[in-house]
Design an enzyme around this catalytic site. Sequence first.
Site, PDB file in Angstrom:
ATOM      1  N   SER A 156      53.301  47.947  39.766  1.00 19.57           N
ATOM      2  CA  SER A 156      53.682  47.544  41.265  1.00 19.57           C
ATOM      3  C   SER A 156      54.720  48.343  41.539  1.00 19.57           C
ATOM      4  O   SER A 156      55.735  48.599  40.846  1.00 19.57           O
ATOM      5  CB  SER A 156      53.931  46.273  41.544  1.00 19.57           C
ATOM      6  OG  SER A 156      54.243  45.869  42.765  1.00 19.57           O
ATOM      7  N   TYR A 212      59.267  38.684  39.512  1.00 24.24           N
ATOM      8  CA  TYR A 212      57.784  39.532  39.741  1.00 24.24           C
ATOM      9  C   TYR A 212      58.086  41.058  39.417  1.00 24.24           C
ATOM     10  O   TYR A 212      57.345  41.634  38.613  1.00 24.24           O
ATOM     11  CB  TYR A 212      57.229  39.350  41.057  1.00 24.24           C
ATOM     12  CG  TYR A 212      56.256  40.073  41.015  1.00 24.24           C
ATOM     13  CD1 TYR A 212      54.908  39.773  40.541  1.00 24.24           C
ATOM     14  CD2 TYR A 212      56.070  41.285  42.049  1.00 24.24           C
ATOM     15  CE1 TYR A 212      53.656  40.685  40.832  1.00 24.24           C
ATOM     16  CE2 TYR A 212      54.824  41.844  42.314  1.00 24.24           C
ATOM     17  CZ  TYR A 212      53.878  41.537  41.586  1.00 24.24           C
ATOM     18  OH  TYR A 212      52.669  42.441  41.927  1.00 24.24           O
TER      19      TYR A 212
HETATM   20  P1  NDP Z   1      44.385  38.520  43.232  1.00 25.72           P
HETATM   21  O1  NDP Z   1      44.910  37.313  43.091  1.00 25.72           O
HETATM   22  O2  NDP Z   1      43.206  38.697  44.062  1.00 25.72           O
HETATM   23  O3  NDP Z   1      43.766  38.844  41.747  1.00 25.72           O
HETATM   24  C1  NDP Z   1      44.454  38.284  40.485  1.00 25.72           C
HETATM   25  C2  NDP Z   1      43.194  38.410  39.366  1.00 25.72           C
HETATM   26  O4  NDP Z   1      44.119  37.953  38.303  1.00 25.72           O
HETATM   27  C3  NDP Z   1      42.210  37.185  39.533  1.00 25.72           C
HETATM   28  O5  NDP Z   1      40.902  37.748  39.324  1.00 25.72           O
HETATM   29  C4  NDP Z   1      42.654  36.126  38.803  1.00 25.72           C
HETATM   30  O6  NDP Z   1      41.694  35.481  38.217  1.00 25.72           O
HETATM   31  C5  NDP Z   1      43.340  36.933  37.706  1.00 25.72           C
HETATM   32  N1  NDP Z   1      44.081  36.220  36.450  1.00 25.72           N
HETATM   33  C6  NDP Z   1      45.418  35.600  37.006  1.00 25.72           C
HETATM   34  N2  NDP Z   1      45.967  34.840  36.062  1.00 25.72           N
HETATM   35  C7  NDP Z   1      45.179  35.088  34.932  1.00 25.72           C
HETATM   36  C8  NDP Z   1      45.230  34.468  33.663  1.00 25.72           C
HETATM   37  N3  NDP Z   1      45.988  33.846  32.973  1.00 25.72           N
HETATM   38  N4  NDP Z   1      44.073  34.979  32.928  1.00 25.72           N
HETATM   39  C9  NDP Z   1      43.187  35.735  33.393  1.00 25.72           C
HETATM   40  N5  NDP Z   1      42.968  36.325  34.485  1.00 25.72           N
HETATM   41  C10 NDP Z   1      43.947  35.888  35.325  1.00 25.72           C
HETATM   42  O7  NDP Z   1      45.441  39.619  43.230  1.00 25.72           O
HETATM   43  P2  NDP Z   1      45.274  41.354  43.273  1.00 25.72           P
HETATM   44  O8  NDP Z   1      43.594  41.843  43.021  1.00 25.72           O
HETATM   45  O9  NDP Z   1      46.135  41.797  44.504  1.00 25.72           O
HETATM   46  O10 NDP Z   1      46.253  41.676  42.030  1.00 25.72           O
HETATM   47  C11 NDP Z   1      45.679  42.281  40.958  1.00 25.72           C
HETATM   48  C12 NDP Z   1      46.863  42.940  40.124  1.00 25.72           C
HETATM   49  O11 NDP Z   1      47.605  43.939  41.121  1.00 25.72           O
HETATM   50  C13 NDP Z   1      48.019  41.943  39.851  1.00 25.72           C
HETATM   51  O12 NDP Z   1      48.315  42.493  38.649  1.00 25.72           O
HETATM   52  C14 NDP Z   1      49.060  42.232  41.041  1.00 25.72           C
HETATM   53  O13 NDP Z   1      50.418  41.875  40.429  1.00 25.72           O
HETATM   54  C15 NDP Z   1      48.924  43.763  41.213  1.00 25.72           C
HETATM   55  N6  NDP Z   1      49.327  44.097  42.545  1.00 25.72           N
HETATM   56  C16 NDP Z   1      48.968  43.568  43.789  1.00 25.72           C
HETATM   57  C17 NDP Z   1      49.471  44.094  44.720  1.00 25.72           C
HETATM   58  C18 NDP Z   1      49.210  43.492  46.142  1.00 25.72           C
HETATM   59  O14 NDP Z   1      49.765  43.845  47.123  1.00 25.72           O
HETATM   60  N7  NDP Z   1      48.237  42.707  46.369  1.00 25.72           N
HETATM   61  C19 NDP Z   1      50.190  45.256  44.927  1.00 25.72           C
HETATM   62  C20 NDP Z   1      50.525  45.729  43.576  1.00 25.72           C
HETATM   63  C21 NDP Z   1      50.243  45.199  42.606  1.00 25.72           C
HETATM   64  P3  NDP Z   1      41.565  33.802  37.659  1.00 25.72           P
HETATM   65  O15 NDP Z   1      42.429  33.262  38.743  1.00 25.72           O
HETATM   66  O16 NDP Z   1      40.162  33.681  38.035  1.00 25.72           O
HETATM   67  O17 NDP Z   1      42.053  33.901  36.422  1.00 25.72           O
HETATM   68  C1  8X3 Z   2      52.762  43.497  45.035  1.00 25.84           C
HETATM   69  C2  8X3 Z   2      53.290  44.461  45.873  1.00 25.84           C
HETATM   70  O1  8X3 Z   2      55.332  44.547  47.408  1.00 25.84           O
HETATM   71  O2  8X3 Z   2      54.360  42.434  47.362  1.00 25.84           O
HETATM   72  O3  8X3 Z   2      53.034  43.895  43.808  1.00 25.84           O
HETATM   73  O4  8X3 Z   2      55.827  43.555  45.518  1.00 25.84           O
HETATM   74  S1  8X3 Z   2      54.757  43.722  46.683  1.00 25.84           S
END
Ligand code: NDP
Ligand code: 8X3
Length: 254
Positions: free
Chosen positions: A137, A150
């Site tokens: 991120s 985070y």
């Molecule tokens: P979502 O919350 O939509 O997806 C997160 C996924 O992670 C879900 O499928 C969830 O599934 C899974 N997950 C969480 N905890 C666990 C666990 N303990 N074991 C297995 N699976 C797990 O968020 P995003 O798609 O936005 O995020 C995906 C990744 O991208 C993350 O690492 C996030 O930090 C990163 N990210 C997101 C950004 C954003 O602005 N959205 C920007 C930059 C990075 P379930 O609950 O079914 O386990």
């Molecule tokens: C998620 C992007 O800008 O909310 O990783 O931290 S931000």
Amino acid sequence: MLALVTGASSGFGYSIAKELIRQNYKVIGAARRADKLEVIKNELGDNFCALPLDICDTSAQIADKLNRLPSEFAISQIDVLVNNAGLALGLEAAQHAKLDDWYTMVDTNIKGLMTVTSIILPYMVDKHSGLIINMGSIAGTYPYPGGNVYGATKAFVAQFSLNLRADLAGTGVRVCNIEPGLCGGTEFSEVRFKGDLEKVKTLYDNKNPILPEDIANTVAWVVSQPKHININRIELMPTSQSFSPLKVTESTKA
Ligand code: NDP
Ligand code: 8X3
């Protein structure tokens, strides 16, 4: 070609799985919510293997589940590992944050990612081929108020990705860290704000954020590179997001 995508039950993971299947991959999609994965399996078909899994479980528990997969999804054959599962909890200043939230972010974003990587990596090294794509991120590079643990977990992911590259020199195994900024259309902020949809709405309204399909396209581009090319890191933001000036406050008296 076979990929393992963690966090496939929503957001980026779902879109990445869908795009890789469109590109003729077989995909093992892992996440905790079996019901969500089942709906996705019904949509994506036989090239998607739903794997209910908590990446915070022990290495033995996770390896056991991975080892029971049908032969066409055998872990020894995984070409691409997308370490995407992760979460943010809270946006409070450190002095107001909940320690349990910090622990959960460390357990998931750091320890869970390490566990899955350590299980899959030896197979990739054995076959002198493989690609690990970590989901970092911009929070791992740029500090912002409330980003405390985070952002620190994502800084770990960035440095772990580079250090993996150092260790894997000469093995044929590649590593990339994707570092997105503000992305909408996922459950990320609903999780971070613990269901406070008003806060979620305020964050994304009129921002034209990155979408999960954009991240899936980025992953598709990384996997499409020839084997002699390693994309070390990709940082992407929506055009609407940029940088603030450094903050200067009046000095406090002791
Ligand atoms: P979502 O919350 O939509 O997806 C997160 C996924 O992670 C879900 O499928 C969830 O599934 C899974 N997950 C969480 N905890 C666990 C666990 N303990 N074991 C297995 N699976 C797990 O968020 P995003 O798609 O936005 O995020 C995906 C990744 O991208 C993350 O690492 C996030 O930090 C990163 N990210 C997101 C950004 C954003 O602005 N959205 C920007 C930059 C990075 P379930 O609950 O079914 O386990
Ligand atoms: C998620 C992007 O800008 O909310 O990783 O931290 S931000």
